[in-house]
Design a protein around this motif. Structure first.
Motif, PDB file in Angstrom:
ATOM      1  N   HIS A  63       0.807  -1.224   0.000  1.00 43.02           N
ATOM      2  CA  HIS A  63       0.000   0.000   0.000  1.00 43.02           C
ATOM      3  C   HIS A  63       0.838   1.272   0.000  1.00 43.02           C
ATOM      4  CE1 HIS A  63       1.165  -0.222   4.192  1.00 43.02           C
ATOM      5  NE2 HIS A  63       0.773   1.032   4.339  1.00 43.02           N
ATOM      6  N   HIS A  78       1.384   6.931  -0.544  1.00 44.70           N
ATOM      7  CA  HIS A  78       0.571   6.074   0.311  1.00 44.70           C
ATOM      8  C   HIS A  78      -0.792   5.878  -0.357  1.00 44.70           C
ATOM      9  CE1 HIS A  78      -1.584   4.695   3.925  1.00 44.70           C
ATOM     10  NE2 HIS A  78      -0.395   4.462   4.465  1.00 44.70           N
ATOM     11  N   THR A  83      -5.434   0.793   4.627  1.00 44.25           N
ATOM     12  CA  THR A  83      -5.510  -0.327   3.679  1.00 44.25           C
ATOM     13  C   THR A  83      -4.511  -1.441   4.011  1.00 44.25           C
ATOM     14  OG1 THR A  83      -4.076   0.994   2.234  1.00 44.25           O
ATOM     15  CG2 THR A  83      -6.425   0.986   1.742  1.00 44.25           C
ATOM     16  N   TYR A  91      -3.558  -4.426  -4.887  1.00 45.85           N
ATOM     17  CA  TYR A  91      -2.418  -3.771  -5.528  1.00 45.85           C
ATOM     18  C   TYR A  91      -1.600  -4.724  -6.398  1.00 45.85           C
ATOM     19  CZ  TYR A  91      -3.528  -0.543  -1.721  1.00 45.85           C
ATOM     20  OH  TYR A  91      -4.179   0.286  -0.854  1.00 45.85           O
ATOM     21  N   MET A 110      -3.915   0.030  -8.575  1.00 52.35           N
ATOM     22  CA  MET A 110      -4.743  -0.105  -7.385  1.00 52.35           C
ATOM     23  C   MET A 110      -6.193  -0.343  -7.824  1.00 52.35           C
ATOM     24  SD  MET A 110      -5.225   2.854  -4.479  1.00 52.35           S
ATOM     25  CE  MET A 110      -6.487   2.790  -3.202  1.00 52.35           C
ATOM     26  N   VAL A 115     -11.040  -1.653  -3.027  1.00 49.58           N
ATOM     27  CA  VAL A 115     -10.771  -0.874  -1.815  1.00 49.58           C
ATOM     28  C   VAL A 115     -12.064  -0.288  -1.264  1.00 49.58           C
ATOM     29  CG1 VAL A 115      -9.578   1.145  -0.888  1.00 49.58           C
ATOM     30  CG2 VAL A 115      -8.400  -0.348  -2.513  1.00 49.58           C
ATOM     31  N   THR A 122      -9.981   5.661  -0.751  1.00 51.07           N
ATOM     32  CA  THR A 122      -9.018   5.405  -1.823  1.00 51.07           C
ATOM     33  C   THR A 122      -8.000   6.536  -2.003  1.00 51.07           C
ATOM     34  OG1 THR A 122     -10.523   6.354  -3.440  1.00 51.07           O
ATOM     35  CG2 THR A 122     -10.634   3.955  -3.090  1.00 51.07           C
TER      36      THR A 122
END
Length: 660
Positions: A63, A78, A83, A91, A110, A115, A122
C-alpha cells in the motif's frame, strides 16, 4: 561542502482531484506528522512516480512506496487509508527495491472498486517524509481541481544533498539528549503513519505498528542508545535500558500525545517490575545466566567499533615481537618505541574508548565515562598499582588495593552500566541550573570510586584466589593444571581475573629464566585464533569472514581481544568449543612439560620456546606439537560443532527485562 537550495517539481502520481492534506481523514497525515504533501482522490488506479529517484521502500502489504531523489528528498506515496488490513490484495507493484524511476513512470496499480468494497478510502497521499530534517517548503497548486497523472502539482524548495556523496545522515534534530535518537527510531519504525500507539516498560519502548515489516530493524538495532530490538505480544519492542523513560518522553514529544497510552504503560511497568523481582528467588541460576548474558552482550556491542583497530594493533605487536625475538630490532631503538606506541595505544587506552562506546549503548554520558576510563589509567594510579609498596592505599579511610586497569574491559563496562542510574539519581537531587557543572564531575567521582574502591579489590581477591588454586594444581599435576588453565584462562581474561597469574609468570622468568605456566597461557591464544579461523572458513557472510580472518591473525600474534569480543563471545557456542579445545591444548602442553623462556607466546612467539644455549630441541618440538595440535583441535571442534551461518540470524543481544 554546504548544501545548496534546490527546487524540485512534484507531479501527480494519479489522475483525480487534488486536495490538501488538511482534509484527509487520517490525523497522522492531516496534521503533517509525516511531512508536507498533498492528496488526490483518484479517478483511476494507475499509480506513477511523483519524482525521479530510487525506490527505497515497498510495504509488504503493497500500500506504500518510497522514492528518494538524487538530492536526498524522501517521498512516500501512500495508496488508500487504513488499507494495511487488505494485505496487498488490491495492488499490483511494477517496481522493486533499488529500481531507478523517472517522474511519471508507472509504479503500481490499485483496484479502486476492491478498496471501496472493503469500506476504505481510496485517497492517494504523497508526502515528503524528511521535511523537518531538510527544512523543505512545499508550494502546492490550486486545490479542489482535476489533475492528470504526471501533471506538475507542487514545487518543493530545500537543501540538496548530491548523490555522489556518502549519503550523509539527516541534520541533528532538537537539542535534548534523546531528541535525535527519538527521531531516528520514529523514522525507522516506518514513521508516524505506521504507528498505532506506544507504551513502555522498565527497559523497552513497545510500539504497536500497523505493519512491522516496514520497520528497519537493522538500522534501529545499530542506533547509539538502542541495545536491541525484539518482537512479541503483538509489539515491536526497542530495548533501551535504564534511560527508557527519557527516550519515551522524547518520542511522544515528537509524535504527539495521541499516540500515548498512560494506563497501558503503567500496567507494563508494573508487570515487568514484578516479573523481574519474581525471578530472584525462583530461579537464581537462570538469573545468573541472564546477568552474564547481558554483560557479555554489552561487552561485545561496545567492542565492535574498535575491533578493526584492535586486530591491526595485535598484528603489529606480533610483528614487533618477532623482530625483537630475532634481534632484528632492539627494544631500546627509536623505531621500536614509535611502532610499539602505535601498536600498544589502543590497548593501553581501552578503558577510555570503551567508556565512550559502552555509555552510548547503555544510556550513560559518553564523555563522563571516557573521563572515568582516563581516571582508571591515570599514570600515578598505574605506577602505584605496579609496586607492592604503593598498591595498598587508603581512600577516605577505606583500605583499597590498586590494580592496573590498562587494557581492561569488565570494570569500565560496570561503570557504564551504573552511570545511567547515577545520572538519573543526580538529576533528582541537583537543581536544573546547577546540573551542567555538577552532574558530570559528581558522576565521574562516584563511578571512579565505585570501581577503584569496590570492583578493583574484589577482582584482586578473586584473581589471587584463582591464581593460588591454579598454582596448587600445577604443583600437583602439570597435565591437570594445563587442562584447567587452558579451559578457564580466556574466561578469566574477560573479567580481568587473569592478572593474578601474570606476576607468577613474570617471577618465574625473572628468577628461573623460564615459565611452564606461560606456555599453557600461550596455547589459549592459539585456541581462540583457531576458533575464529574456523568461523572464517565456514561462514559465507562477507563481513564476518573479514572480521574473523583479521581476528585470527591477531590471536596468532598474541592478542585475543578481537577474536573474543568480535566473534567468539558474540556467538557463544564458538567460545565454549574454543575453550574445550584450549583445555585439551593445555593438557598436551602440561604432559609434554613445554617451557617458555620469555614474555611472549602464541604462534608468532615461537622464539620464546627455543631453549637458550641449547637451540632447537625437545622443548621446541613440544611447542610445535602442543600449539599446532591446539590449533587443529580448536579449529575442527568449532567448524564441526561450534558455528553455522544460521547463528547470524539468531544472534541477539540479551534482553534486559523479564517480560517477553
Amino acid at each position: 561542502m554546504a548544501a545548496k537550495l534546490k527546487q524540485t517539481t512534484v507531479t501527480a502520481p494519479v489522475a483525480g482531484e487534488l486536495v490538501p492534506l488538511s482534509v484527509i481523514h487520517d490525523p497522522v497525515f492531516s496534521k503533517g506528522l509525516m511531512g508536507k504533501g498533498f492528496g488526490i482522490e483518484p479517478s483511476d488506479g494507475k499509480i506513477s512516480a511523483p519524482v525521479s529517484g530510487a525506490i527505497t521502500m515497498i510495504a509488504s502489504t503493497k500500500h506504500a512506496i518510497g522514492v528518494k531523489t538524487a538530492d536526498g528528498m524522501e517521498v512516500l506515496v501512500h495508496m488508500g487509508i487504513d488499507t494495511v488490513e487488505l494485505a496487498g490484495k488490491p495492488y499490483q507493484i511494477m517496481v522493486k527495491l533499488g529500481d531507478q524511476v523517472t517522474a511519471g513512470q508507472a509504479m503500481a496499480t490499485m483496484d479502486l472498486a476492491s478498496v471501496k468494497k472493503a469500506g476504505k478510502a481510496t485517497t492517494i497521499i504523497t508526502v515528503i517524509t524528511n521535511t523537518a530534517a531538510m527544512g523543505y517548503q512545499l508550494f502546492l497548486n490550486e486545490v479542489d481541481q482535476a489533475v492528470a497523472a504526471g501533471d506538475s502539482v507542487a514545487m518543493v524548495t530545500g537543501k540538496a544533498k548530491p548523490a555522489a556523496s556518502s549519503q550523509p545522515a539527516d541534520e541533528p534534530v532538537g537539542d535534548g539528549k534523546y531528541d535525535q535518537l527519538a527521531h531516528d527510531i520514529i523514522k525507522n519504525v516506518g514513521g508516524p503513519a505506521n504507528i498505532k500507539s506506544l507504551i513502555h516498560c522498565i527497559t523497552r519502548l513497545r510500539f504497536y505498528l500497523k505493519d512491522e515489516s516496514i520497520a528497519n530493524t537493522a538500522v534501529i538495532s545499530g542506533l547509539d542508545g538502542v541495545i536491541d530490538v525484539t518482537k512479541g505480544s503483538g509489539q515491536y519492542q526497542v530495548v533501551i535500558g535504564p534511560a527508557v523513560n527519557d527516550v519515551y518522553d522524547a518520542v511522544i514529544a515528537q509524535l504527539g500525545s495521541q499516540f500515548a497510552d498512560d494506563d497501558a504503560t503503567k500496567q507494563a511497568v508494573a508487570d515487568t517490575t514484578a516479573a523481574a523481582k519474581k525471578q530472584h528467588p525462583q530461579n537464581i541460576l537462570e538469573l545468573i545466566q541472564h546477568g552474564f548474558g547481558n554483560i557479555i552482550g554489552v561487552m561485545t556491542a561496545s567492542m565492535i567499533p574498535v575491533i578493526g583497530i584492535l586486530a591491526g594493533s595485535g598484528i603489529l605487536k606480533g610483528i614487533l615481537a618477532a623482530l625483537t625475538g630475532f634481534k632484528v630490532l632492539s627494544t631500546t631503538s627509536g623505531t621500536y618505541m614509535v611502532l610499539n606506541a602505535i601498536g600498544d595505544a589502543t590497548f593501553y587506552f581501552l578503558p577510555v574508548i570503551l567508556g565512550f562506546t559502552a555509555a552510548k549503548k547503555l544510556g550513560s554520558d559518553p564523555i563522563v565515562l571516557a573521563i572515568v576510563g582516563g581516571i582508571l589509567i591515570y599514570p600515578q594510579i598505574i605506577a602505584a598499582a605496579g609496586k607492592a609498596a604503593t598498591a595498598q592505599i587508603s581512600f577516605l579511610g577505606i583500605p583499597t588495593h590498586l590494580v592496573s586497569y590498562s587494557a581492561s574491559v569488565f570494570p569500565i563496562i560496570v561503570a557504564a552500566w551504573l552511570g545511567a542510574y547515577v545520572e538519573k539519581f543526580l538529576k533528582k537531587v541537583i537543581p536544573l541550573y546547577l546540573r551542567s557543572v555538577f552532574i558530570p564531575i559528581l558522576e565521574a567521582l562516584i563511578l571512579s570510586v565505585i570501581v577503584l574502591v569496590g570492583v578493583g579489590p574484589i577482582i584482586t581477591v578473586i584473581s589471587k584466589g584463582l591464581a593460588d588454586g591454579i598454582l596448587a594444581i600445577y604443583n600437583f599435576s602439570p597435565a591437570l593444571s594445563g587442562f584447567v588453565i587452558g579451559g578457564l584462562y580466556q574466561t578469566m581474561v574477560i573479567f580481568g581475573l587473569h592478572w593474578g597469574l601474570i606476576p607468577i609468570v613474570i617471577n618465574d622468568i625473572a628468577t628461573n629464566g623460564h615459565s611452564y605456566l606461560n606456555a599453557i597461557l600461550s596455547v589459549t591464544m592459539v585456541a581462540q585464533g583457531g576458533a575464529v579461523l574456523a568461523v572464517f572458513l565456514k561462514s559465507k557472510d562477507k563481513k564476518l569472514k573479514e572480521i574473523s580472518l583479521a581476528a585470527a591473525v591477531s590471536a596468532f600474534c598474541g592478542v585475543t581481544e578481537p577474536a573474543l569480543y568480535g566473534v567468539n563471545l558474540k556467538y557463544k557456542r564458538v567460545f565454549v568449543w574454543a575453550s574445550i579445545g584450549s583445555a585439551f591444548g593445555g593438557l598436551i602442553t602440561g604432559l609434554l612439560r613445554v617451557n617458555n623462556y620469555a614474555l611472549s607466546g602464541s604462534l608468532i612467539g615461537f622464539p620464546a620456546f627455543i631453549t637458550p644455549n641449547v637451540g632447537i630441541g625437545s622443548n621446541f618440538y613440544g611447542y610445535l606439537i602442543s600449539h599446532y595440535g591446539t590449533l587443529i583441535i580448536s579449529t575442527v571442534l568449532v567448524f564441526l560443532f561450534g558455528f553455522s551461518d544460521k547463528m547470524l540470524a539468531k544472534n541477539k543481544t540479551p534482553k534486559l527485562d523479564a517480560a517477553k
